[in-house]
Design a protein around this motif. Structure first.
Motif, PDB file in Angstrom:
ATOM      1  N   LYS A  96     -90.693  53.532  29.519  1.00 34.48           N
ATOM      2  CA  LYS A  96     -91.729  53.197  28.620  1.00 34.48           C
ATOM      3  C   LYS A  96     -93.230  53.314  28.922  1.00 34.48           C
ATOM      4  O   LYS A  96     -93.580  53.317  30.212  1.00 34.48           O
ATOM      5  N   PRO A  97     -94.010  53.617  27.959  1.00 36.74           N
ATOM      6  CA  PRO A  97     -95.403  53.942  28.249  1.00 36.74           C
ATOM      7  C   PRO A  97     -96.043  52.727  28.825  1.00 36.74           C
ATOM      8  O   PRO A  97     -95.573  51.595  28.580  1.00 36.74           O
ATOM      9  N   ILE A  98     -96.842  52.744  29.677  1.00 34.89           N
ATOM     10  CA  ILE A  98     -97.719  51.711  30.272  1.00 34.89           C
ATOM     11  C   ILE A  98     -98.659  50.954  29.206  1.00 34.89           C
ATOM     12  O   ILE A  98     -99.037  51.395  28.430  1.00 34.89           O
ATOM     13  N   ARG A  99     -98.499  49.671  29.250  1.00 34.41           N
ATOM     14  CA  ARG A  99     -99.025  48.682  28.566  1.00 34.41           C
ATOM     15  C   ARG A  99    -100.545  48.581  29.233  1.00 34.41           C
ATOM     16  O   ARG A  99    -100.563  47.598  30.197  1.00 34.41           O
ATOM     17  N   TYR A 100    -101.504  49.014  28.870  1.00 37.73           N
ATOM     18  CA  TYR A 100    -103.137  48.915  29.710  1.00 37.73           C
ATOM     19  C   TYR A 100    -103.559  47.592  29.131  1.00 37.73           C
ATOM     20  O   TYR A 100    -103.280  46.831  28.109  1.00 37.73           O
ATOM     21  N   MET A 101    -104.450  47.163  30.239  1.00 35.72           N
ATOM     22  CA  MET A 101    -105.226  46.028  30.084  1.00 35.72           C
ATOM     23  C   MET A 101    -106.381  45.911  30.618  1.00 35.72           C
ATOM     24  O   MET A 101    -106.995  45.355  31.385  1.00 35.72           O
ATOM     25  N   LEU A 102    -107.153  47.157  30.108  1.00 36.72           N
ATOM     26  CA  LEU A 102    -108.474  47.305  30.533  1.00 36.72           C
ATOM     27  C   LEU A 102    -109.629  46.207  30.512  1.00 36.72           C
ATOM     28  O   LEU A 102    -110.394  45.841  31.081  1.00 36.72           O
TER      29      LEU A 102
END
Length: 589
Positions: A96-102
């Motif tokens: 799965k694509p990474i769920r980013y949390m910038l």
């Protein structure tokens, strides 16, 4: 002809117990598309491999239970527990694509991108991460394939040239190797080539086995290109925090790396750095100059607690210059058999020096105190980051001369020795089938099937390959290409002469044909520093005038490519800066 194939081989290099079972698999994304370059890491055997362009991989394992880490840059890592019982087991993984949390990342109140805070800490601690592994012993499988689509017209002249080109055009040629690597900190590699195979018509020896695995992101340069973690990187690169994400308990920062200037010794791409530990967990760099491009993806895994080492390499190369067109792919899989951590490196920032079992001077105590003081700072400046890197390196290589420049860590040359196993070219197909971590592609199978006929054709045209370069060939090479001749016994002074190749370096419609020569005197100093000076003198046949230049160069900071240069004279230059390649091709035409 041998030099031609050797050049092609170097081109692809620029830019390779119990009853065994087979685990085969494919790595795809959620939409079923293959993820080329995905890393498969087996915790129990400390073995990594890389998926090919179809997402496929294969690993030989003894029967038992295993923990598999499946990862790829930009995708969430998966941990799979797998029991190997059958002779051949298959595994299909969708990442799965990474769920980013910038938004959750702390922003530094300096008006600068948060990436600089991260990179300052990473640069400051690069010597620490480079040296904390004292020794390791690994087995590396490498494979590189390349295809030639076009050759310069000068190589296609005549019936023989056309026959050779028609024979190799569009065909895949490859080299593959297996080697043991013994690494000893800080810079010593001992490679033992266990197996080597190639379909290149004229043999390239096993010692030419692809060896990108002897480079490190923590070194000042990677394959001759300046590392973003080198001292002085901020003068050559700019950084941007693109995203952040959690991987277990760690926060991983994805940082975009951009070269500030047009320079053929700088990378562009992304580097992944773990928060607080400030170590690299992966990178994806590209390199582009006119007519040449390369992309290098390197996957890291946690081999021991907080020890991340490369386990897979995936490199793609393209070339379209001076009539030479082609592409190459290279990958390498690493299995770590032994690993020894330097406990001294793990206590760098402490005052406890009892483990050294020696008297500690006041100067060393002062350096340790300064390291601890800088390490405790939450926000380093660029100057402090370079200072911490310098002090850490100096402490690790104690004692060093006081003449070390504040921003120059001494450049340590790689010590790489190569031995070749007596069975290196005698391995049978069963050995290769077992050792390969990626199945052969269809075009690679055809390459092996057609190897004998291709070699017979080349021997018919050019004769049998030379096994040892003869003295006449070496003399001819020096006369044609030039050489640097030592002027003293210590080889600290050298005279570089351009050779016949440089007598007619170019032709253009303004000057006509250049006829002349250039000479350079080099004075080699300590720590890689060098002073060079000398004249270039040519006669332009169209303008009927002398073209001359005197050049003086002082390379005073090898680590950061710091140099002072002075040129004066009267020369012609292409206003569009087409580059040496275009001038040479114009001259031949």
């Amino acid at each position: 002809m041998k030099s031609f194939w050797l050049s092609i081989g170097l081109f692809i290099a620029l830019i390779m117990q119990g009853k065994a079972q087979v685990l085969i698999g494919q790595i795809t994304d959620e939409e079923g598309r293959a993820i080329e370059g995905a890393t498969i890491y087996i915790r129990e055997t400390m073995q990594g491999t890389v998926a090919d362009e179809n997402g496929n991989f294969r690993i030989h394992l003894a029967a038992g239970d295993y923990s598999l880490e499946i990862s790829a840059l930009g995708y969430e890592k998966q941990l799979i527990e797998w029991e190997i019982t059958e002779k051949e087991a298959s595994l299909s993984v969708r990442l799965k694509p990474i769920r980013y949390m910038l938004k959750e990342v702390r922003v530094i109140g300096k008006g600068e991108d948060p990436a600089y805070y991260i990179m300052r800490n990473a640069i400051a601690r690069a010597p620490y991460h480079r040296r904390k592994v004292k020794e390791y012993f690994s087995e590396v499988y490498s494979r590189g394939n390349f295809r030639i689509d076009n050759l310069p017209r000068i190589l296609k002249w005549g019936k023989t040239g056309r026959e050779v080109f028609d024979t190799i055009k569009g065909k895949t040629l490859l080299m593959e190797s297996v080697m043991d690597i013994k690494f000893q900190s800080p810079n010593r590699y001992k490679r033992n080539i266990l197996a080597f195979n190639t379909t290149i018509p004229e043999e390239i020896g096993p010692e030419k086995a692809l060896n990108v695995v002897t480079s490190s992101i923590y070194d000042p340069d990677i394959l001759g290109i300046l590392s973003p973690l080198s001292p002085g990187a901020f003068s050559s690169y700019k950084f941007r925090l693109e995203d952040s994400y959690r991987e277990g308990e760690r926060m991983i920062n994805k940082i975009e790396v951009q070269s500030k200037i047009k320079n053929n010794r700088l990378w562009n791409g992304w580097i992944y750095i773990a928060d607080e530990e400030w170590c690299v967990v992966g990178f994806d760099f590209s390199y582009n100059v006119k007519g040449f491009s390369a992309q290098m993806q390197v996957g890291f895994n946690e081999i021991a607690a907080a020890i991340f080492l490369p386990t897979s390499y995936n490199i793609a190369i393209g070339m379209d210059m001076m009539g030479l067109e082609g592409e190459a792919k290279y990958f390498s899989s690493v299995k770590y058999k032994e690993l020894q951590i330097d406990t001294i490196q793990l206590t760098l920032a402490t005052e406890d020096t009892s483990i050294r079992k020696r008297a500690v001077s006041k100067k060393e105590q002062k350096i340790r105190h300064k390291i601890q003081e800088l390490s405790e700072k939450e926000d380093l400046t660029n100057r402090q980051a370079y200072e911490l890197a310098r002090l850490s390196q100096r402490l690790q290589e104690w004692p060093l001369s006081d003449s070390v420049s504040p921003y120059q860590i001494p450049l340590r040359r790689l010590k790489d020795s190569v031995t070749v196993d007596t069975m290196v070219t005698k391995r049978d197909s069963l050995y290769w089938q077992k050792i390969r971590t990626v199945p052969l592609l269809e075009e690679e199978i055809k390459s092996y099937e057609g190897r004998d006929s291709l070699r017979k054709f080349m021997e018919k045209v050019f004769g049998p390959p030379d096994t040892v370069p003869n003295k006449a060939d070496m003399i001819f090479s020096k006369i044609m290409l030039g050489d640097t001749f030592a002027l003293d016994n210590r080889k600290r002074v050298g005279l570089e002469v351009g050779g016949l190749w440089e007598i007619f370096p170019q032709y253009n419609v303004v000057d006509g044909l250049w006829i002349g020569q250039n000479v350079q005197l080099h004075i080699y100093m300590n720590k890689g520093k060098k002073i060079s000076f000398g004249p270039s003198l040519y006669y332009g046949t169209a303008r009927k005038t002398l073209l001359w230049k005197m050049n003086a160069n002082w390379l005073y900071a090898p680590m950061s490519r710091g140099q002072w240069e002075l040129d004066f004279g009267e020369m012609s230059e292409d206003y569009g800066h087409a580059g040496e390649g275009a001038l040479f091709e114009n001259s031949i035409s």
